[in-house]
Design an enzyme around this catalytic site. Sequence first.
Site, PDB file in Angstrom:
ATOM      1  N   SER A  58     -16.713  86.918  34.233  1.00 43.95           N
ATOM      2  CA  SER A  58     -15.533  86.304  34.820  1.00 43.95           C
ATOM      3  C   SER A  58     -14.540  85.896  33.741  1.00 43.95           C
ATOM      4  CB  SER A  58     -15.937  85.071  35.619  1.00 43.95           C
ATOM      5  OG  SER A  58     -16.387  84.064  34.732  1.00 43.95           O
ATOM      6  N   LYS A  59     -13.398  85.468  34.208  1.00 45.68           N
ATOM      7  CA  LYS A  59     -12.342  85.038  33.310  1.00 45.68           C
ATOM      8  C   LYS A  59     -12.814  83.910  32.398  1.00 45.68           C
ATOM      9  CE  LYS A  59      -7.666  83.146  33.583  1.00 45.68           C
ATOM     10  NZ  LYS A  59      -8.048  82.240  32.500  1.00 45.68           N
ATOM     11  N   ARG A  60     -13.607  83.025  32.955  1.00 49.04           N
ATOM     12  CA  ARG A  60     -14.147  81.901  32.191  1.00 49.04           C
ATOM     13  C   ARG A  60     -14.903  82.352  30.946  1.00 49.04           C
ATOM     14  NH1 ARG A  60     -15.487  76.811  32.914  1.00 49.04           N
ATOM     15  NH2 ARG A  60     -17.567  77.155  32.072  1.00 49.04           N
TER      16      ARG A  60
END
Length: 502
Positions: free
Chosen positions: A262-264
């Site tokens: 994910s972006k995280r």
Amino acid sequence: MSSKIRVRFAPSPTGPLHIGGVRTALYNYLLARKLGGTFLLRIEDTDQTRFVPGAEDYILESLAWLGIMPDEGVGIGGPHAPYRQSERKDLYKAYADELISTGKAYYAFDSAEELDAIRAVYESKGTAFQYNALTRVKLKNSLSMSPGAIEEALASGQPYVIRLKVPAKAEIRFQDSIRDWVHVHTSSMDDKVLMKSDGMPTYHLANVVDDHIMEITHVIRGEEWLPSAPLHILLYQAFGWQAPQFAHLPLLLKPEGNGKLSKRDADLGGFPVFPLEWTDPQSGVVSKGFKQEGYLPEATLNFLAFLGWNPGTEQELFSLDELVNAFSLERINKAGAKFDVNKAKWFNEQYVKQHPVSELASAYLPEIESGKAEAFVQLFLDRITFPQELGQKVAEFSAFPKEYDSAVLANKWNSEAQKGLLAIQTCIEHIQDWHAESIKHVIHGTLETEGIKMGKVMQMLRVALSGNGAGPDLMISMELWGKQQVAERLSVALAQFPKLSE
RNA sequence: GGUCCGUUCGUCUAGGGGUUAGGACACGUCCCUUUCACGGAUGAAACACGGGUUCGAUUCCCGUACGGACUACCA
């Protein structure tokens, strides 16, 4: 009957294209090219609430950067235009109506709030609510209501959705290209919404209708779609259409721990998960892009291709054409693949080294005269991961040393080294032809006549000239610094190093 | 919770009923080099577990464990 291969990439414009999506696009592209088929791009923007401005352009720009442009679709056009589902809205209603009239679907008048409440009750009892053959008779829909009541509800403009009437007891099976046979019993499926109350189709309806109309032969998509594939099969059956061949790709996983990439993870791990830099139009938050980080498109493609697929040979470096040639659905893996930055960097280093020196020079060292810029590129090519490091390398190289490596100084600075450097200082004055080869020749000759071993002085010479104990080829470095600069650096260093007596 | 999918070195993976289980990244050592990097060589490092089937299972089957996806009028 046409057997022409047609595949599609069908992202939603809800934000920047994720790198997993890029891989999906790549595999679609590869299959199309491999089999002489058509690759099309369709934008699935049926959720008006999640639309993000700029996302569609971003998708196109990303594919263009990587060189995997579609043959047909949004931004390109083609026989099935429009390719944006929001612009095909009216089409879907007719198909939903068809399903109503054949008894394969029904109207449902339950509000979202009512359903949420029911779900909450089920959940408090530790079970999950399903809108299915068991429960639909007790809910507000055209299957449970009298003909008059339905008529009235419709006429009064009461909001409704159209749901698929999933058979109570049937086994759905299909053969996935990657997972082989997958079976699901309809008792575990629910009557999915086909048309939303806002008049827009859901993904499921729009996707199936468009794939059919656009004559898609192979649906290659992420594994997150596997659970809804049986529903899609049911839809094809309801329409009496032949379903395409499905291939559900393994997921791209976080580098550490578990779960979908994910972006995280990108923010945490300091690596990009998006092909291009993206600025969120709402928050203004900027996310890194492979391109801006310095990944070359060929390297990005090669790296991505190998996340979940391999050719079965020991070759790892593949151009796009070679990938097309070697690609097959059968060699795609089942298990999810963790994203590994080190491997991505390694691929990039390989491609940087293959890249034409003149291009790197003009693109990354534009301020420097081309001949010299190319010499710098040659000097640093093996020591960089990303081409934009070139500028920094050259700046460091060109700057006058601020300090001298103290460890080397402590170990190597002795009277013999001092004698050697003094000798070098004198002899380079006489070098007319200032080139690496001749400098080397003269220095070697001088040290030999002085009876000093190379190993005793060369590293000190490096420290004196650059400040560092390690670095690129010294003779070429000296050539690039120029005679005057070398002489100056040497005398400054000699003045600063401790004076040693014989 | 339910449904579905998966599981070979730390990571990406090859392989497949009998193999010294192969390669790549990362890591260690050595060689090359004036140094570093590149390159070359080399080392350490894996079949999740338990039952079957079989002369033999890492490979086939079944369980278990673990992981993941999905479970919206999102895609």
